[in-house]
Scaffold this motif. Structure first.
Motif, PDB file in Angstrom:
ATOM      1  N   SER A  65       2.473  -2.563  -3.458  1.00 40.61           N
ATOM      2  CA  SER A  65       3.250  -1.800  -2.474  1.00 40.61           C
ATOM      3  C   SER A  65       2.445  -0.672  -1.833  1.00 40.61           C
ATOM      4  O   SER A  65       2.900  -0.048  -0.885  1.00 40.61           O
ATOM      5  CB  SER A  65       4.510  -1.217  -3.129  1.00 40.61           C
ATOM      6  OG  SER A  65       4.186  -0.208  -4.057  1.00 40.61           O
ATOM      7  N   GLN A  68      -0.126  -2.264   3.146  1.00 40.11           N
ATOM      8  CA  GLN A  68       0.753  -2.796   4.175  1.00 40.11           C
ATOM      9  C   GLN A  68       0.845  -4.306   3.993  1.00 40.11           C
ATOM     10  O   GLN A  68      -0.151  -4.966   3.688  1.00 40.11           O
ATOM     11  CB  GLN A  68       0.217  -2.472   5.572  1.00 40.11           C
ATOM     12  CG  GLN A  68       0.199  -0.992   5.901  1.00 40.11           C
ATOM     13  CD  GLN A  68      -0.370  -0.707   7.282  1.00 40.11           C
ATOM     14  OE1 GLN A  68      -0.497  -1.613   8.109  1.00 40.11           O
ATOM     15  NE2 GLN A  68      -0.718   0.543   7.528  1.00 40.11           N
ATOM     16  N   GLN A  69       2.022  -4.840   4.147  1.00 36.48           N
ATOM     17  CA  GLN A  69       2.236  -6.273   3.945  1.00 36.48           C
ATOM     18  C   GLN A  69       1.340  -7.110   4.842  1.00 36.48           C
ATOM     19  O   GLN A  69       1.155  -6.805   6.022  1.00 36.48           O
ATOM     20  CB  GLN A  69       3.697  -6.647   4.218  1.00 36.48           C
ATOM     21  CG  GLN A  69       4.648  -6.235   3.112  1.00 36.48           C
ATOM     22  CD  GLN A  69       6.024  -6.845   3.293  1.00 36.48           C
ATOM     23  OE1 GLN A  69       6.376  -7.306   4.382  1.00 36.48           O
ATOM     24  NE2 GLN A  69       6.824  -6.846   2.252  1.00 36.48           N
ATOM     25  N   THR A  71      -1.878  -7.517   4.698  1.00 33.68           N
ATOM     26  CA  THR A  71      -3.238  -7.023   4.975  1.00 33.68           C
ATOM     27  C   THR A  71      -4.181  -7.158   3.783  1.00 33.68           C
ATOM     28  O   THR A  71      -5.356  -6.831   3.895  1.00 33.68           O
ATOM     29  CB  THR A  71      -3.214  -5.540   5.389  1.00 33.68           C
ATOM     30  OG1 THR A  71      -2.835  -4.722   4.271  1.00 33.68           O
ATOM     31  CG2 THR A  71      -2.235  -5.312   6.540  1.00 33.68           C
ATOM     32  N   LYS A 139      -4.948  -2.406   4.401  1.00 39.31           N
ATOM     33  CA  LYS A 139      -4.433  -1.204   5.047  1.00 39.31           C
ATOM     34  C   LYS A 139      -3.452  -0.487   4.121  1.00 39.31           C
ATOM     35  O   LYS A 139      -2.637  -1.122   3.459  1.00 39.31           O
ATOM     36  CB  LYS A 139      -3.733  -1.561   6.355  1.00 39.31           C
ATOM     37  CG  LYS A 139      -4.667  -2.072   7.442  1.00 39.31           C
ATOM     38  CD  LYS A 139      -5.590  -0.975   7.933  1.00 39.31           C
ATOM     39  CE  LYS A 139      -6.447  -1.457   9.093  1.00 39.31           C
ATOM     40  NZ  LYS A 139      -7.371  -0.400   9.574  1.00 39.31           N
ATOM     41  N   ALA A 141      -0.325   1.608   2.996  1.00 43.61           N
ATOM     42  CA  ALA A 141       1.060   1.718   3.447  1.00 43.61           C
ATOM     43  C   ALA A 141       1.544   3.164   3.396  1.00 43.61           C
ATOM     44  O   ALA A 141       1.011   3.991   2.650  1.00 43.61           O
ATOM     45  CB  ALA A 141       1.964   0.853   2.577  1.00 43.61           C
ATOM     46  N   GLU A 142       2.544   3.469   4.187  1.00 45.01           N
ATOM     47  CA  GLU A 142       3.186   4.784   4.169  1.00 45.01           C
ATOM     48  C   GLU A 142       3.808   5.040   2.792  1.00 45.01           C
ATOM     49  O   GLU A 142       4.306   4.116   2.151  1.00 45.01           O
ATOM     50  CB  GLU A 142       4.278   4.822   5.245  1.00 45.01           C
ATOM     51  CG  GLU A 142       5.042   6.123   5.317  1.00 45.01           C
ATOM     52  CD  GLU A 142       6.177   6.077   6.330  1.00 45.01           C
ATOM     53  OE1 GLU A 142       6.761   7.141   6.623  1.00 45.01           O
ATOM     54  OE2 GLU A 142       6.472   4.964   6.833  1.00 45.01           O
ATOM     55  N   GLN A 143       3.741   6.297   2.328  1.00 43.47           N
ATOM     56  CA  GLN A 143       4.275   6.648   1.016  1.00 43.47           C
ATOM     57  C   GLN A 143       5.226   7.848   1.140  1.00 43.47           C
ATOM     58  O   GLN A 143       4.858   8.987   0.839  1.00 43.47           O
ATOM     59  CB  GLN A 143       3.131   6.956   0.044  1.00 43.47           C
ATOM     60  CG  GLN A 143       2.170   5.815  -0.197  1.00 43.47           C
ATOM     61  CD  GLN A 143       2.840   4.610  -0.856  1.00 43.47           C
ATOM     62  OE1 GLN A 143       3.846   4.751  -1.546  1.00 43.47           O
ATOM     63  NE2 GLN A 143       2.290   3.425  -0.640  1.00 43.47           N
ATOM     64  N   ASP A 157       1.332   8.918   6.186  1.00 39.63           N
ATOM     65  CA  ASP A 157       1.651   7.726   6.969  1.00 39.63           C
ATOM     66  C   ASP A 157       0.738   6.548   6.663  1.00 39.63           C
ATOM     67  O   ASP A 157       1.015   5.417   7.077  1.00 39.63           O
ATOM     68  CB  ASP A 157       1.575   8.040   8.476  1.00 39.63           C
ATOM     69  CG  ASP A 157       2.658   9.018   8.907  1.00 39.63           C
ATOM     70  OD1 ASP A 157       3.714   9.065   8.241  1.00 39.63           O
ATOM     71  OD2 ASP A 157       2.447   9.750   9.898  1.00 39.63           O
ATOM     72  N   GLY A 158      -0.374   6.784   5.965  1.00 34.40           N
ATOM     73  CA  GLY A 158      -1.294   5.699   5.641  1.00 34.40           C
ATOM     74  C   GLY A 158      -2.058   5.234   6.867  1.00 34.40           C
ATOM     75  O   GLY A 158      -2.309   5.997   7.801  1.00 34.40           O
ATOM     76  N   GLY A 159      -2.432   3.972   6.872  1.00 29.26           N
ATOM     77  CA  GLY A 159      -3.177   3.415   8.006  1.00 29.26           C
ATOM     78  C   GLY A 159      -4.658   3.283   7.749  1.00 29.26           C
ATOM     79  O   GLY A 159      -5.348   2.526   8.443  1.00 29.26           O
ATOM     80  N   THR A 161      -8.000   2.275   5.270  1.00 25.45           N
ATOM     81  CA  THR A 161      -8.296   1.083   4.471  1.00 25.45           C
ATOM     82  C   THR A 161      -8.714   1.500   3.074  1.00 25.45           C
ATOM     83  O   THR A 161      -9.634   2.293   2.906  1.00 25.45           O
ATOM     84  CB  THR A 161      -9.427   0.257   5.107  1.00 25.45           C
ATOM     85  OG1 THR A 161      -9.014  -0.186   6.405  1.00 25.45           O
ATOM     86  CG2 THR A 161      -9.750  -0.961   4.247  1.00 25.45           C
TER      87      THR A 161
END
Length: 209
Positions: A65, A68-69, A71, A139, A141-143, A157-159, A161
């Motif tokens: 989790s 990002q799904q 990726t 990538k 994911a947002e947490q 926000d993540g983004g 790698t």
């Protein structure tokens, strides 16, 4: 599409599928002929690999989790390949690394790396792989849970790698290359004009812990 074109397309599809399977199996089982080319990882193969690394089902779920799904990829990493670990005063586990800096300030790195509140991101330390291994990347994911846990409620926000090594420092997957931690990077407030002011393995979510 005539019969000749159809057969040609089928042959290309079969060839591509066969090549993709070869790369996946080579990276997964570290066989001879393994490749440094990144290939997509199915959810099932990801679960099997993490089980082989000793993670519980819940730890695997948490790790998955953090991406990002769609990726998640894997590839063969060679001994000596260099990466960056982002951390606070205490050294991070080294399970999570990045190929390059996640940002110019701690706040940017916390945001792009979706780091937990415990990681102040004041330092970036260069490390290298200390042995050949399979690397997982994708990538970040947002947490939102980490935002709630942070007294400052900084964005996550993540983004960026993130790359997952095979156990970090504890397993000998990586070693530190910097002779000492670098000088702490200026925070956003310190960079503002006229401010008057001139850095057991983790299974939590987000980038380097």
């Amino acid at each position: 599409m005539d019969e000749k074109e159809r057969r040609s397309m089928e042959e290309r599809v079969r060839s591509n599928c066969s090549e993709n399977r070869r790369h996946i199996d080579a990276s997964r089982f570290l066989d001879k002929g393994q490749t440094d080319r990144s290939v997509k990882v199915t959810s099932r193969n990801f679960d099997k690999m993490m089980e082989q690394r000793g993670l519980t089902a819940e730890e695997t779920k948490q790790l998955k989790s953090s991406f990002q799904q769609g990726t998640i990829e894997m590839r063969h990493g060679k001994k000596g390949e260099d990466f960056v670990v982002t951390h606070g005063e205490e050294r991070a586990s080294g399970v999570f690394v990045a190929k390059q800096s996640l940002g110019k300030t701690p706040e940017e790195r916390i945001d792009h790396g979706a780091l937990p509140a415990s990681n102040k991101a004041n330092y970036e330390t260069r490390v290298v792989l200390d042995r050949d291994q399979t690397l997982i990347s994708g990538k970040i994911a947002e947490q939102p849970d980490f935002v709630k846990q942070d007294p400052k409620h900084l964005a996550r926000d993540g983004g960026g790698t993130q790359i997952v090594t095979d156990g970090g420092y504890a397993s000998g997957a990586i070693r530190q290359e910097d002779p000492k931690y670098p000088v702490p990077v200026k925070s956003q407030s310190e960079n503002r004009p006229n401010s008057g002011a001139e850095h057991r393995k983790s299974n939590s979510k987000g980038q380097t812990r």
